[in-house]
Motif scaffolding. Structure first.
Motif, PDB file in Angstrom:
ATOM      1  N   ALA A 139       0.840  -1.195   0.000  1.00  0.00           N
ATOM      2  CA  ALA A 139       0.000   0.000   0.000  1.00  0.00           C
ATOM      3  C   ALA A 139       0.873   1.243   0.000  1.00  0.00           C
ATOM      4  CB  ALA A 139      -0.936   0.016   1.208  1.00  0.00           C
ATOM      5  N   GLN A 140       0.348   2.309  -0.589  1.00  0.00           N
ATOM      6  CA  GLN A 140       0.967   3.628  -0.520  1.00  0.00           C
ATOM      7  C   GLN A 140      -0.025   4.585   0.117  1.00  0.00           C
ATOM      8  OE1 GLN A 140       2.441   5.219  -4.201  1.00  0.00           O
ATOM      9  NE2 GLN A 140       4.183   3.816  -4.288  1.00  0.00           N
ATOM     10  N   LEU A 141       0.462   5.390   1.038  1.00  0.00           N
ATOM     11  CA  LEU A 141      -0.346   6.432   1.670  1.00  0.00           C
ATOM     12  C   LEU A 141       0.215   7.778   1.249  1.00  0.00           C
ATOM     13  CD1 LEU A 141      -0.743   3.826   3.449  1.00  0.00           C
ATOM     14  CD2 LEU A 141      -1.129   5.387   5.365  1.00  0.00           C
ATOM     15  N   TRP A 142      -0.609   8.581   0.612  1.00  0.00           N
ATOM     16  CA  TRP A 142      -0.207   9.931   0.224  1.00  0.00           C
ATOM     17  C   TRP A 142      -0.898  10.906   1.166  1.00  0.00           C
ATOM     18  CZ3 TRP A 142      -0.398  10.634  -5.842  1.00  0.00           C
ATOM     19  CH2 TRP A 142       0.498   9.733  -6.431  1.00  0.00           C
ATOM     20  N   GLY A 143      -0.107  11.736   1.817  1.00  0.00           N
ATOM     21  CA  GLY A 143      -0.664  12.696   2.752  1.00  0.00           C
ATOM     22  C   GLY A 143      -0.497  14.125   2.298  1.00  0.00           C
ATOM     23  N   TYR A 144      -1.507  14.941   2.574  1.00  0.00           N
ATOM     24  CA  TYR A 144      -1.478  16.370   2.265  1.00  0.00           C
ATOM     25  C   TYR A 144      -1.830  17.147   3.528  1.00  0.00           C
ATOM     26  CZ  TYR A 144      -1.546  15.000  -2.666  1.00  0.00           C
ATOM     27  OH  TYR A 144      -1.235  14.453  -3.892  1.00  0.00           O
ATOM     28  N   ASP A 145      -1.071  18.194   3.780  1.00  0.00           N
ATOM     29  CA  ASP A 145      -1.328  19.078   4.912  1.00  0.00           C
ATOM     30  C   ASP A 145      -2.365  20.118   4.483  1.00  0.00           C
ATOM     31  OD1 ASP A 145      -1.349  20.887   6.963  1.00  0.00           O
ATOM     32  OD2 ASP A 145       0.803  21.288   6.951  1.00  0.00           O
ATOM     33  N   PRO A 146      -3.556  20.141   5.075  1.00  0.00           N
ATOM     34  CA  PRO A 146      -4.579  21.110   4.661  1.00  0.00           C
ATOM     35  C   PRO A 146      -4.110  22.561   4.731  1.00  0.00           C
ATOM     36  CG  PRO A 146      -5.544  19.421   6.052  1.00  0.00           C
ATOM     37  CD  PRO A 146      -4.055  19.209   6.087  1.00  0.00           C
ATOM     38  N   GLN A 147      -3.174  22.852   5.639  1.00  0.00           N
ATOM     39  CA  GLN A 147      -2.678  24.226   5.756  1.00  0.00           C
ATOM     40  C   GLN A 147      -1.866  24.652   4.534  1.00  0.00           C
ATOM     41  OE1 GLN A 147      -3.575  26.242   8.320  1.00  0.00           O
ATOM     42  NE2 GLN A 147      -4.853  24.506   8.952  1.00  0.00           N
ATOM     43  N   ARG A 148      -1.370  23.678   3.770  1.00  0.00           N
ATOM     44  CA  ARG A 148      -0.561  23.987   2.601  1.00  0.00           C
ATOM     45  C   ARG A 148      -1.354  23.908   1.296  1.00  0.00           C
ATOM     46  NH1 ARG A 148       4.478  20.056   3.493  1.00  0.00           N
ATOM     47  NH2 ARG A 148       5.116  20.908   1.452  1.00  0.00           N
ATOM     48  N   LEU A 149      -2.619  23.563   1.394  1.00  0.00           N
ATOM     49  CA  LEU A 149      -3.479  23.496   0.227  1.00  0.00           C
ATOM     50  C   LEU A 149      -4.270  24.795   0.088  1.00  0.00           C
ATOM     51  CD1 LEU A 149      -4.883  19.865   0.605  1.00  0.00           C
ATOM     52  CD2 LEU A 149      -3.128  20.650  -1.004  1.00  0.00           C
ATOM     53  N   ASP A 150      -4.841  25.000  -1.082  1.00  0.00           N
ATOM     54  CA  ASP A 150      -5.664  26.180  -1.334  1.00  0.00           C
ATOM     55  C   ASP A 150      -6.821  26.214  -0.336  1.00  0.00           C
ATOM     56  OD1 ASP A 150      -7.671  27.989  -2.485  1.00  0.00           O
ATOM     57  OD2 ASP A 150      -6.435  27.925  -4.297  1.00  0.00           O
ATOM     58  N   PRO A 151      -7.064  27.376   0.315  1.00  0.00           N
ATOM     59  CA  PRO A 151      -8.184  27.461   1.286  1.00  0.00           C
ATOM     60  C   PRO A 151      -9.530  27.102   0.664  1.00  0.00           C
ATOM     61  CG  PRO A 151      -6.741  29.383   1.463  1.00  0.00           C
ATOM     62  CD  PRO A 151      -6.287  28.624   0.248  1.00  0.00           C
ATOM     63  N   LYS A 152      -9.638  27.196  -0.667  1.00  0.00           N
ATOM     64  CA  LYS A 152     -10.912  26.871  -1.312  1.00  0.00           C
ATOM     65  C   LYS A 152     -11.305  25.400  -1.126  1.00  0.00           C
ATOM     66  CE  LYS A 152      -9.645  29.509  -5.107  1.00  0.00           C
ATOM     67  NZ  LYS A 152      -9.670  29.766  -6.545  1.00  0.00           N
ATOM     68  N   PHE A 153     -10.348  24.557  -0.775  1.00  0.00           N
ATOM     69  CA  PHE A 153     -10.684  23.166  -0.512  1.00  0.00           C
ATOM     70  C   PHE A 153     -11.551  23.022   0.746  1.00  0.00           C
ATOM     71  CE2 PHE A 153      -7.046  22.060  -3.291  1.00  0.00           C
ATOM     72  CZ  PHE A 153      -7.651  21.059  -4.049  1.00  0.00           C
ATOM     73  N   LYS A 154     -11.400  23.936   1.705  1.00  0.00           N
ATOM     74  CA  LYS A 154     -12.187  23.932   2.949  1.00  0.00           C
ATOM     75  C   LYS A 154     -12.110  22.579   3.654  1.00  0.00           C
ATOM     76  CE  LYS A 154     -15.423  27.444   1.308  1.00  0.00           C
ATOM     77  NZ  LYS A 154     -16.845  27.783   1.009  1.00  0.00           N
ATOM     78  N   ILE A 155     -10.896  22.082   3.808  1.00  0.00           N
ATOM     79  CA  ILE A 155     -10.691  20.773   4.434  1.00  0.00           C
ATOM     80  C   ILE A 155     -10.670  20.925   5.949  1.00  0.00           C
ATOM     81  CG2 ILE A 155      -9.083  18.851   4.676  1.00  0.00           C
ATOM     82  CD1 ILE A 155      -8.190  19.474   1.795  1.00  0.00           C
ATOM     83  N   LYS A 156     -11.472  20.114   6.608  1.00  0.00           N
ATOM     84  CA  LYS A 156     -11.490  20.103   8.069  1.00  0.00           C
ATOM     85  C   LYS A 156     -10.569  18.989   8.567  1.00  0.00           C
ATOM     86  CE  LYS A 156     -16.236  21.827   8.275  1.00  0.00           C
ATOM     87  NZ  LYS A 156     -17.624  21.552   8.735  1.00  0.00           N
ATOM     88  N   GLY A 157      -9.936  19.245   9.668  1.00  0.00           N
ATOM     89  CA  GLY A 157      -9.028  18.247  10.218  1.00  0.00           C
ATOM     90  C   GLY A 157      -7.577  18.584   9.928  1.00  0.00           C
ATOM     91  N   SER A 158      -6.711  17.723  10.426  1.00  0.00           N
ATOM     92  CA  SER A 158      -5.270  17.988  10.353  1.00  0.00           C
ATOM     93  C   SER A 158      -4.581  17.260   9.220  1.00  0.00           C
ATOM     94  CB  SER A 158      -4.601  17.602  11.672  1.00  0.00           C
ATOM     95  OG  SER A 158      -4.801  16.212  11.927  1.00  0.00           O
ATOM     96  N   ARG A 159      -5.320  16.421   8.466  1.00  0.00           N
ATOM     97  CA  ARG A 159      -4.668  15.672   7.412  1.00  0.00           C
ATOM     98  C   ARG A 159      -5.672  15.336   6.317  1.00  0.00           C
ATOM     99  NH1 ARG A 159      -4.078   9.355   9.366  1.00  0.00           N
ATOM    100  NH2 ARG A 159      -6.314   8.948   9.560  1.00  0.00           N
TER     101      ARG A 159
END
Length: 473
Positions: A139-159
């Motif tokens: 398996a591969q796990l790809w992680g993205y930090d919501p703080q480094r993504l465009d605010p338009k994504f409106k991602i809740k949580g820390s990952r």
């Protein structure tokens, strides 16, 4: 694993599709970026010319600077597609069209990647107590930090996590897990991504590209001046070379220096052509000059991507050409990994320029430099030398350690011992550092002709760049 992907300057804008396959354009990697409205509009396209207009406008709406001649967003997507095709393909399946290819196109390079063996669990990445589902394949796990993504994504949580399972060992067939506990948030992000990349939805026509920052597209009357005689061309000194804008882009710098009896330029006009003669962009603008020792110079910056071009420009005074520059050029690629150094620029004079932008011709930090174009100097002069280093090996507190090596020669014989000394480069942007140092010519033993050899390198000795300069003191 993903380092090779981040070089966004390796692709030029290419025609959107061949005549035989334009109808399948939306089935390619670019189709992942279509918004719902665009996907509906594409289905109404019935001619190749309408398809080309749609695709050109599609990219323009995603260009951070739609007036620029090259689209940095498109270059980034092209680089991702090339990486995905090279690394994610399997059994005839194009890598950019796989689940991993889609995620990377829409979300960008993962902020971190974890590989899990069949004996490990996916859920235990953050919470050991939550690990209940045994991984039955790699398996591969790809992680993205919501703080480094465009605010338009409106991602809740820390990952934000995407999980891919390999269907059978060593096949490279990885399928995204849509049932994982974080999958709902990941799928929502993929659905939202096309809208986040649409930065200019208001555009209804593709802007006419401008070759040079701060300029406007040239009129037909101005472009006609490029075909007229420019009387000071033979007497002008021209230096043209690749510069540095950031770790991935090498703009083309032009220095045009006129003799003292030449009229001062009022404006410049020019164009950029493909090797086949296709017009890529134009510009005209008022000029700014830099003067020293009775000579006046003008600098032009062409923010071109890697590739071959023809540049034609003319300096104008009183409505007539004064000097012309026409050359077939090659903009080199910027290495995607490791340390590299720009060429060494030597100058006798520089002036502070507070509004200097990274990548502007012969600007090193806030210093605008007049590069040395002739060997004549005096013992009262001070030579300064400048350059950039990308991803230096030894960095501490925003400063990079380099070393310089100087040799003075006369008539092929070295004079005295070489001068070796440490050299400090200061960080000016992510992965990009600039250095500057100077030499007092009063230390020369006497007047005459000399050769001065500059060498700048990493403390280990590699990589290094050299510059040999002829001096007539």
């Amino acid at each position: 694993m993903l380092a090779a992907m981040v070089a966004v300057g390796a692709a030029q804008d290419q025609p959107p599709a061949a005549a035989s396959d334009w109808r399948q354009w939306d089935q390619g990697p670019e189709g992942f970026l279509l918004t719902k409205d665009e996907a509906k509009e594409w289905k109404t396209i019935t001619t190749e010319s309408a398809a080309k207009r749609f695709i050109d406008l599609f990219w323009a709406r995603r260009n951070p600077n739609p007036d620029a001649p090259f689209n940095t967003f498109r270059a980034q997507i092209d680089a991702i597609v090339r990486y995905a095709d090279a690394n994610f393909s399997y059994e005839g399946k194009r890598g950019a069209l796989t689940d991993r290819g889609r995620v990377m196109i829409l979300m960008g390079q993962p902020h971190y990647v974890e590989n899990r063996a069949p004996t490990e669990t996916v859920e235990s990445m953050d919470d050991m107590a939550a690990g209940t589902d045994e991984v039955r394949a790699n398996a591969q796990l790809w992680g993205y930090d919501p703080q480094r993504l465009d605010p338009k994504f409106k991602i809740k949580g820390s990952r934000l996590v995407f999980v891919f399972y390999e269907e059978r060992p060593t096949t490279n067939i990885f399928t995204m897990d849509r049932s994982h506990q974080d999958a709902t948030m990941a799928l929502r992000a993929l659905t939202k991504a096309p809208e986040t990349h649409l930065v200019h939805p208001e555009l209804t026509e593709v802007p006419k590209p401008v070759s040079v920052p701060g300029a406007v597209a040239a009129s037909a009357a101005s472009l006609a001046l490029l075909g007229q005689d420019a009387p000071y061309t033979a007497q002008a000194t021209v230096i043209a070379e690749p510069g540095v804008a950031d770790a991935g882009h090498r703009p083309w710098w032009v220095h045009i220096e006129l003799p003292p009896d030449a009229p001062g330029l009022e404006s410049m006009v020019g164009r950029v052509l493909s090797p086949s003669g296709e017009l890529l962009s134009t510009f005209e603008r008022p000029v700014e000059s830099i003067s020293f020792g009775g000579h006046t110079a003008y600098h032009v910056t062409f923010p071109l991507e890697t590739g071959d071009y023809r540049i034609e420009l003319a300096g104008i005074a009183g409505g007539r050409p004064v000097v012309a520059y026409k050359e077939n050029i090659t903009v080199p690629d910027a290495a995607a990994e490791g340390t590299w150094l720009s060429s060494i620029v030597v100058g006798l004079y520089g002036e502070k320029k507070e509004d200097a932008l990274l990548g502007s011709a012969y600007c090193f930090g806030k210093l605008h430099v007049l590069p040395m174009s002739r060997p004549e100097v005096t013992r009262q002069n001070e030579l300064s030398y400048f350059g950039f280093v990308v991803r230096p090996a030894a960095v501490e507190n925003g400063q990079a350690a380099l070393k310089s090596h100087l040799e003075l020669r006369r008539g092929g014989t070295r004079l005295g011992r070489p001068l070796d000394m440490p050299l400090t480069a200061v960080q000016v942007s992510n992965d990009l550092f600039v250095y500057a140092n100077s030499i007092n010519l009063a230390a020369l033993p006497e007047t005459g002709e000399y050769t001065l050899l500059f060498e700048v390198s990493d403390p280990s000795g590699e990589p290094k760049v050299t510059r040999e300069l002829q001096l007539n003191v």
